[in-house]
Design a protein around this motif. Structure first.
Motif, PDB file in Angstrom:
ATOM      1  N   ALA A  26     -13.220  -1.305   5.192  1.00 58.60           N
ATOM      2  CA  ALA A  26     -12.753  -2.686   5.091  1.00 58.60           C
ATOM      3  C   ALA A  26     -11.498  -2.793   4.237  1.00 58.60           C
ATOM      4  N   ARG A  27     -11.312  -1.900   3.252  1.00 59.14           N
ATOM      5  CA  ARG A  27     -10.265  -2.113   2.265  1.00 59.14           C
ATOM      6  C   ARG A  27      -9.030  -1.251   2.475  1.00 59.14           C
ATOM      7  N   PHE A  28      -9.171  -0.065   3.092  1.00 53.57           N
ATOM      8  CA  PHE A  28      -8.037   0.852   3.142  1.00 53.57           C
ATOM      9  C   PHE A  28      -6.988   0.360   4.132  1.00 53.57           C
ATOM     10  N   PRO A  29      -5.713   0.682   3.877  1.00 55.64           N
ATOM     11  CA  PRO A  29      -4.634   0.050   4.621  1.00 55.64           C
ATOM     12  C   PRO A  29      -4.263   0.734   5.935  1.00 55.64           C
ATOM     13  N   ASP A  30      -4.836   1.906   6.228  1.00 55.62           N
ATOM     14  CA  ASP A  30      -4.200   2.807   7.171  1.00 55.62           C
ATOM     15  C   ASP A  30      -5.278   3.501   7.992  1.00 55.62           C
ATOM     16  N   LEU A  31      -4.949   3.899   9.222  1.00 56.80           N
ATOM     17  CA  LEU A  31      -5.952   4.596  10.031  1.00 56.80           C
ATOM     18  C   LEU A  31      -6.371   5.915   9.383  1.00 56.80           C
TER      19      LEU A  31
END
Lengths: 164, 85
Positions: A26-31
């Protein structure tokens, strides 16, 4: 009693792995960073849960089945992660400003450069051969040509996709 | 032990909610595949919790099947993902 405590600790640990994966997703910005988070419950979480099951049952008969289950997961999850990561890199589902090092970029650039060289250099070769032998020359490029563009065609599509 | 089961179930439910949030929200199809992989892992964890709580071993086959389904699904989708966003 002791087994109950061990089982409880193992299961809560495994559940926390799942929770870490959920929060990371839910929080990480990137695949790619989400992939990093998503592998926790697949391997370590499953291991903790299977250990809890084995401790709770207390029979050695169960162990081969659990090992089979875990080894199967261990073999398949890197393959699927590799496929997803490669597809994500090729379709540029990543934020390059978050990368500290992109080793694959150099490889792709070098492959593209080498392919451009290889694409130009075979051209003079049949041209040089043309004046020497008159008859069989039209046949030779026809044999060479379908093989030559096909091999760079695969990498060419890949390189163009990355460059575009 | 019952309290532990409820705690583990609650943690798994929260994790499932986060993963489903990413599966719904995910900007690309690869994010959704990744999130659904995690959902399958959480379902497997829930199956183990069920086995430990009720003291049976009926779900072991389901555990292997779920990992197989996750593998085939993510590999297939990653193989056929295209460039359009």
């Amino acid at each position: 009693m002791a087994t109950d405590v061990v089982v409880a600790v193992l299961m809560i640990g495994g559940a926390l792995m799942s929770l870490a994966a959920g929060i990371g997703l839910a929080r990480f910005p990137d695949l790619l960073s989400r992939m990093h988070a998503a592998t926790k419950p697949q391997v370590l979480g499953l291991l903790l849960f299977l250990l809890a099951l084995a401790v709770e049952n207390g029979t050695w008969l169960l162990v081969p089945v659990l090992v089979l289950c875990w080894v199967f997961q261990l073999l398949t999850s890197p393959v699927s992660a590799h496929m997803v990561g490669r597809a994500g890199y090729r379709t540029r589902h990543l934020r390059r400003d978050l990368l500290t090092l992109d080793e694959l970029d150099d490889v792709v650039a070098r492959a593209a450069a080498g392919e451009a060289e290889a694409h130009e250099s075979p051209q003079p070769d049949p041209a040089a051969g043309t004046p020497a032998i008159g008859g069989p020359v039209p046949v030779d490029p026809a044999v060479v040509d379908p093989a030559a563009p096909r091999a760079p065609g695969g990498t060419g599509r890949r390189a163009r996709r990355d460059r575009a | 032990m019952t309290v532990v089961m409820y705690v583990v179930g609650g943690i798994l439910a929260v994790a499932l909610a986060f993963a489903l949030f990413r599966a719904v929200r995910g900007p690309s199809i690869l994010d959704r595949v990744l999130a659904l992989d995690v959902v399958l892992a959480i379902i497997g964890a829930a199956l183990v919790v069920n086995m430990v709580a009720n003291r049976h071993l009926d779900n072991l086959v389901l555990l292997v099947t779920i990992s197989l389904i996750g593998f085939i699904g993510s590999v297939t989708v990653a193989r056929f993902v295209t460039d359009r966003k």
